[in-house]
Design a protein around this motif. Sequence first.
Motif, PDB file in Angstrom:
ATOM      1  N   THR A 129       0.850  -1.194   0.000  1.00 61.99           N
ATOM      2  CA  THR A 129       0.000   0.000   0.000  1.00 61.99           C
ATOM      3  C   THR A 129       0.882   1.238   0.000  1.00 61.99           C
ATOM      4  N   LEU A 130       0.638   2.107  -0.975  1.00 64.41           N
ATOM      5  CA  LEU A 130       1.468   3.293  -1.155  1.00 64.41           C
ATOM      6  C   LEU A 130       0.752   4.543  -0.691  1.00 64.41           C
ATOM      7  N   LEU A 131       1.515   5.449  -0.095  1.00 64.22           N
ATOM      8  CA  LEU A 131       1.053   6.794   0.219  1.00 64.22           C
ATOM      9  C   LEU A 131       1.507   7.700  -0.917  1.00 64.22           C
ATOM     10  N   ASP A 132       0.651   8.624  -1.315  1.00 67.43           N
ATOM     11  CA  ASP A 132       0.977   9.537  -2.409  1.00 67.43           C
ATOM     12  C   ASP A 132       0.694  10.968  -1.985  1.00 67.43           C
ATOM     13  N   GLY A 160      -2.839   3.792  -1.831  1.00 68.28           N
ATOM     14  CA  GLY A 160      -3.931   3.728  -0.859  1.00 68.28           C
ATOM     15  C   GLY A 160      -4.705   5.022  -0.769  1.00 68.28           C
ATOM     16  N   TRP A 173       1.264   9.099   7.399  1.00 68.34           N
ATOM     17  CA  TRP A 173       2.328   8.089   7.547  1.00 68.34           C
ATOM     18  C   TRP A 173       2.540   7.744   9.018  1.00 68.34           C
ATOM     19  N   ARG A 178      -0.723   1.136   7.776  1.00 68.26           N
ATOM     20  CA  ARG A 178      -1.002   0.336   6.574  1.00 68.26           C
ATOM     21  C   ARG A 178      -0.194   0.824   5.372  1.00 68.26           C
ATOM     22  N   TYR A 179       0.321   2.040   5.412  1.00 69.62           N
ATOM     23  CA  TYR A 179       1.147   2.521   4.310  1.00 69.62           C
ATOM     24  C   TYR A 179       2.539   1.910   4.412  1.00 69.62           C
ATOM     25  N   ASP A 180       2.934   1.206   3.354  1.00 66.08           N
ATOM     26  CA  ASP A 180       4.223   0.517   3.347  1.00 66.08           C
ATOM     27  C   ASP A 180       5.332   1.361   2.733  1.00 66.08           C
ATOM     28  N   TRP A 182       6.358   5.227   0.311  1.00 67.93           N
ATOM     29  CA  TRP A 182       5.993   6.553  -0.169  1.00 67.93           C
ATOM     30  C   TRP A 182       7.051   6.989  -1.175  1.00 67.93           C
TER      31      TRP A 182
END
Length: 247
Positions: A129-132, A160, A173, A178-180, A182
């Motif tokens: 899961t990516l944060l953007d 995500g 973050w 859950r954010y793996d 970035w």
Amino acid sequence: MKTLLIALLMTTPLLTDAQTTTDTLYVYGPGGPLGPMNECAALFGEQTGHPVKVIAGPEANWLPQAQQRADLFFGGSEYMLTQLTAAHPDLIDAGSRTELYRRAAAILVRPGNPKGIKTLRNLTRPGITLLDVNGAGQLGLWEDLAGRQKLIGSIQANIGQSFANSALGIAAWKQDSRYDAWITYASWHNRLTAETDLVQLPATETVYRGTPVALSKTTRQPAIVRQFVDFLRSETGHGIFKKWGWD
């Protein structure tokens, strides 16, 4: 004694609001370059006797104040300063625009890198899961990287959530495990050493964005502001930026 006090009041000019602000340079921009800008400001103040105050973060937080007393602006990328100049042409001296240093994109992961992320392609795996951050100098950053390796669709599928600026991204973050990973600038790791590990990308695979500065049209101290810009571009200034993750 009363006569002396009256005489002093008559001969000592009262400082106006304008006069009280001209001793300090006020510098405004996004949060990404805050670390090196602050350090440069402090050292410049020590060496020259001209104090510099850096105010950074989302534009909406500082723009009203900057419209009253800004001396210099900086961007987290070239497009950020271009947008600010276009929106406020009476505020920013476009002819004074100067590029400082570039910074590379990279991947931030959780401490210890529990998902074993080593490459951009690893971000396409199921369960990642990516944060953007879709703004604040990072607009389209992941797409520029993914497009080189034909990974746009598969990386987009693992995003995500997207956030409007880095402050919101950092808060998410820290609050949501859950954010793996970035995709952002390598320099953010220097500000988040306890919360991230850094996965650097090869020079042939990464992208770079700039860090421009421009004088305010309303500055009352243009000579000192230019002196500060010269300091930012000096060997000493460059060394400070490199310490914070810039090239």
